[in-house]
Design an enzyme around this catalytic site. Structure first.
Site, mmCIF file in Angstrom:
data_model
loop_
_atom_site.group_PDB
_atom_site.id
_atom_site.type_symbol
_atom_site.label_atom_id
_atom_site.label_comp_id
_atom_site.label_asym_id
_atom_site.label_seq_id
_atom_site.Cartn_x
_atom_site.Cartn_y
_atom_site.Cartn_z
ATOM 1 N N THR A 99 87.067 17.255 8.680
ATOM 2 C CA THR A 99 88.227 18.142 8.605
ATOM 3 C C THR A 99 88.711 18.364 7.177
ATOM 4 O O THR A 99 89.655 19.125 6.950
ATOM 5 C CB THR A 99 89.397 17.606 9.449
ATOM 6 O OG1 THR A 99 89.746 16.292 8.988
ATOM 7 C CG2 THR A 99 89.022 17.562 10.933
ATOM 8 N N GLY A 134 87.499 17.737 2.616
ATOM 9 C CA GLY A 134 86.637 17.212 1.569
ATOM 10 C C GLY A 134 85.159 17.470 1.746
ATOM 11 O O GLY A 134 84.725 18.560 2.145
ATOM 12 N N GLY A 184 83.015 16.264 3.914
ATOM 13 C CA GLY A 184 82.606 16.514 5.293
ATOM 14 C C GLY A 184 82.805 17.951 5.706
ATOM 15 O O GLY A 184 81.945 18.547 6.376
ATOM 16 N N TYR A 206 85.122 -1.468 -1.387
ATOM 17 C CA TYR A 206 84.506 -0.166 -1.127
ATOM 18 C C TYR A 206 83.048 -0.183 -1.559
ATOM 19 O O TYR A 206 82.159 0.250 -0.814
ATOM 20 C CB TYR A 206 85.269 0.927 -1.877
ATOM 21 C CG TYR A 206 84.621 2.294 -1.792
ATOM 22 C CD1 TYR A 206 84.647 3.023 -0.611
ATOM 23 C CD2 TYR A 206 83.990 2.851 -2.899
ATOM 24 C CE1 TYR A 206 84.050 4.278 -0.536
ATOM 25 C CE2 TYR A 206 83.400 4.107 -2.838
ATOM 26 C CZ TYR A 206 83.431 4.814 -1.650
ATOM 27 O OH TYR A 206 82.833 6.055 -1.586
#
Length: 264
Positions: free
Chosen positions: A16, A18, A20, A154
């Site tokens: 939804t 960025g 992606g 991360y």
């Protein structure tokens, strides 16, 4: 070189916004039927409306749900149908000092960035293998190789994702299904803008803040700018196509030369 994805269904998790969202639009423009995923139905519907207003020919379907748990994954895959192209894009990131990362945060980063991807593959791969064709693409990061001191958790999760990709590629050997990682470098998204301003004075204008961030925190970049999401999406579209049939088990870099190595 024509990338033709007609008669293929793609699921892009976390699509939804960025990277992606750019990937979903690019796959749809290549002819794929693309399932848009996000946790909230409202945001999914809004993105579908936006993307189809830009190009009415895009074949987009709503696949809302939380892919970080089994029930949500089941709902999302049911909405998408038979998945030919799986893009595991969903991920979280944020700056935390090395000694300040709690056990809970270590677990959360692993569960969202690694386990959710493994879960999607586990659900989609058998159908791909049965049909004799499929593409699995995991969106990794330069942080998988160059561990950033401000977000070790991360980096750890993205390193693990490279291992997941290589392992599932071996499991799918000889089936017509390829499994690859895409190592994205520092990319210009809304989330990254927020991250930049965690490290740079929020009063700094964006162009200046971006330059300061790259020079101070990402000086290895040969591109010397943030990568645009479309640049990541272009590589994903190629790897998702029949043209990339000989590429599997790979970690393909779209990192702006950030990783200081001649080995891919």
């Amino acid at each position: 070189m024509l990338i033709d994805l007609h008669n293929r269904t793609a699921l892009v998790t976390g699509s939804t916004q960025g990277i992606g969202k750019a990937i979903a639009a690019t796959l749809a423009d290549a002819g794929a039927r693309v399932a848009i995923n996000g946790r909230r139905r409202e945001s999914v519907d809004s993105v579908i409306t936006e993307l189809q207003s830009e190009s009415a020919s895009r074949d987009l379907i709503a696949a809302p749900g939380d892919v970080t748990d089994e029930a949500g994954t089941s709902d999302v895959h049911a909405a998408a149908g038979d998945i030919d192209i799986l893009v595991n894009n969903l991920g979280i990131f944020g700056a935390t000092s090395a000694l300040g990362i709690s056990d809970e945060e270590w677990r959360r980063y692993f569960e969202v960035n690694v386990l959710s991807a493994a879960r999607q593959i586990r659900s989609a791969l058998p159908g791909m293998e049965e049909r004799g064709w499929g593409r699995v693409l995991n969106i990794a990061s330069d942080s998988a190789v160059v561990i950033p001191e401000e977000m070790i958790h991360y980096g750890m999760s993205k390193t693990a994702l490279l291992a997941v990709s290589r392992g599932f590629a071996k499991d799918a050997a000889g089936t017509g299904v390829t499994v690859n990682s895409v190592i994205a470098g520092p990319t210009h998204t809304g989330g990254v803008e927020n991250f930049v301003y965690e490290l740079v004075d929020p009063a700094t204008p964006w162009d200046e803040a971006q330059r300061e961030f790259m020079l101070t925190h990402r000086p290895q970049s040969l591109l010397q700018r943030l990568i645009e999401p479309q640049e990541i999406a272009n590589t994903v579209a190629y790897l998702a196509s029949p043209l990339a049939s000989a590429t599997t088990g790979a970690a393909v870099r779209v990192d702006g030369g950030y990783i200081d190595s001649i080995i891919p």
